[in-house]
Motif scaffolding. Structure first.
Motif, PDB file in Angstrom:
ATOM      1  N   TRP A 169      11.962   7.969  -3.837  1.00 20.97           N
ATOM      2  CA  TRP A 169      10.744   8.688  -4.217  1.00 20.97           C
ATOM      3  C   TRP A 169       9.729   7.762  -4.871  1.00 20.97           C
ATOM      4  CZ3 TRP A 169       9.876   8.197  -9.351  1.00 20.97           C
ATOM      5  CH2 TRP A 169      10.978   7.932 -10.171  1.00 20.97           C
ATOM      6  N   GLU A 204       8.462   5.166  -3.741  1.00 24.03           N
ATOM      7  CA  GLU A 204       7.507   4.671  -2.747  1.00 24.03           C
ATOM      8  C   GLU A 204       6.755   5.817  -2.072  1.00 24.03           C
ATOM      9  OE1 GLU A 204       6.793   1.613  -2.602  1.00 24.03           O
ATOM     10  OE2 GLU A 204       8.504   0.259  -2.343  1.00 24.03           O
ATOM     11  N   GLU A 205       6.764   6.987  -2.706  1.00 23.42           N
ATOM     12  CA  GLU A 205       6.078   8.162  -2.148  1.00 23.42           C
ATOM     13  C   GLU A 205       4.980   8.610  -3.103  1.00 23.42           C
ATOM     14  OE1 GLU A 205       9.161  11.012  -1.647  1.00 23.42           O
ATOM     15  OE2 GLU A 205      10.190   9.878  -0.059  1.00 23.42           O
ATOM     16  N   GLU A 206       3.845   8.995  -2.562  1.00 26.20           N
ATOM     17  CA  GLU A 206       2.721   9.450  -3.370  1.00 26.20           C
ATOM     18  C   GLU A 206       3.058  10.796  -4.007  1.00 26.20           C
ATOM     19  OE1 GLU A 206      -0.383   9.530  -5.505  1.00 26.20           O
ATOM     20  OE2 GLU A 206      -0.158   7.842  -4.126  1.00 26.20           O
ATOM     21  N   SER A 232       3.526   8.626  -9.856  1.00 23.15           N
ATOM     22  CA  SER A 232       4.075   7.554  -9.028  1.00 23.15           C
ATOM     23  C   SER A 232       3.230   6.284  -9.163  1.00 23.15           C
ATOM     24  CB  SER A 232       4.137   7.973  -7.557  1.00 23.15           C
ATOM     25  OG  SER A 232       2.833   8.136  -7.033  1.00 23.15           O
TER      26      SER A 232
END
Length: 357
Positions: free
Chosen positions: A170, A172-174, A178
């Motif tokens: 997660w 590397e997820e917008e 984050s």
């Protein structure tokens, strides 16, 4: 309540990297804490939890922890976007709460949780574990000694080399909370505020350097104080690292390479209670001091202080028992998030912004 007994029973929500590496081993080490339930859904993580903590119950439901009257302390070790919601649920359930950093995606959410904890009469804190890094403890000792004189410049880097996106994470997820400013930046900011307090103004550059990255992966921020300039930076395209810390004063300088050894040891599967000399850095990465102090010119290495993340949970235990002040106050963690917000604002507006709560 169970917290009036000698043992404080703990429920851990999440047994991914944070729960498995940074929380479970250190909760387990503190004599007054007992890890009684873990909420986890991934089978591979469940198997690790069962092998390490055979007496601990594993559940797939958060409510099994929140509804358990025996549990006094809930640890939220989940993706950043869920910190606020789960911490709020735990406080409303009458639990003390530890939240993995970053505290919340916004300072307003942090303030709401702080107010709720006060209303409920519960301890609320954030896992700013890198206050107990070997290198940071050494920096604190150098500053306290006065050997640098009046410190005028402080630089701290937290860099990695990860040119390809890390799959199945997660991070590397917008999503709310984050990106590298919230992730590695939370450590750098917290350490700077511990050392120097709140800045007067902030100037920052935040960007995406890896073409395929959906999240911010590089930042540099300058925090301005009356007689001090603080520069914080982190990036994921740094193959040859800079010094981790650089401090300059009117009497001398201190430079420190390398990174606290605890994370690598934990990633390698080592456990603190089974590893001799835990948190002790090798001489090869001790910091270099060059100064003139009381008429003597000294140039040489300074032995690093031992680091140990157990100290965080020892403090939480004592704070819940009313025997010590809380080391990481929720207001401090809120201030970290406020600095994150101002870093993002400064970069977006391409200007220096004054600090404000």
């Amino acid at each position: 309540m169970a917290e009036t007994q000698n043992t404080i029973k703990v429920g851990l929500i999440g047994f991914g990297m944070a729960g498995r590496i940074f929380h479970g081993p250190f909760i387990h080490l503190v004599a007054g804490l007992e890890l009684v339930r873990i909420r986890e859904s991934r089978e591979e993580n469940i198997q690790i939890a069962r092998s390490r903590y055979p007496q601990t119950q594993i559940t797939s439901q958060v409510d099994d922890i929140l509804d358990d009257p025996a549990i006094d302390l809930v640890v939220v070790a989940t993706p950043n976007s869920s910190h606020y919601g789960l911490a709020k649920q735990a406080l409303n359930a009458g639990k003390h709460v530890v939240v993995e950093k970053p505290f919340t995606p916004t300072a307003a959410e942090a303030d709401e949780l702080i107010q709720l904890a006060q209303q409920k009469g519960k301890i609320l804190t954030v896992y700013q574990n890198r206050r107990w890094d070997s290198d940071f403890k050494t920096v604190q000792k150098v500053l306290a000694s006065g050997v640098l004189g009046n410190v005028v410049e402080y630089k701290a880097h937290f860099d990695r080399f990860r040119p390809a996106l890390k799959g199945n994470t997660w991070k590397e997820e917008e999503a709310p909370g984050s990106g590298i400013v919230f992730d590695l930046g939370s450590h750098l900011i917290d350490q700077a505020l511990v050392l120097f307090g709140l800045p007067q103004a902030i100037s920052a550059d935040v960007r995406i350097q890896r073409p395929s990255s959906p999240v911010v992966d590089k930042f540099e921020a300058t925090l301005f104080y009356e007689h001090l300039k603080v520069t914080l930076s982190a990036g994921l395209l740094v193959r040859e690292p800079s010094p981790r810390y650089i401090l300059h004063g009117d009497q001398g300088s201190f430079l420190k390479y390398g990174l606290d050894v605890q994370e690598k040891a934990l990633n390698d599967g080592l456990l603190p209670h089974l590893t001799p000399n835990w948190g002790v850095e090798p001489e090869s990465i001790w910091g270099q001091l060059n100064t003139e102090f009381q008429g003597l010119h000294f140039t040489g290495k300074i032995e690093s202080e031992p680091g140990h993340y157990r100290s965080f949970y020892e403090n939480v235990y004592l704070a819940i028992k009313g025997e010590a002040p809380l080391a990481v106050k929720p207001e401090q963690a809120r201030d970290v998030i406020r600095v994150v917000e101002l870093i993002m604002q400064s970069s977006q507006e391409k200007r220096t912004v004054p600090f404000s709560i």
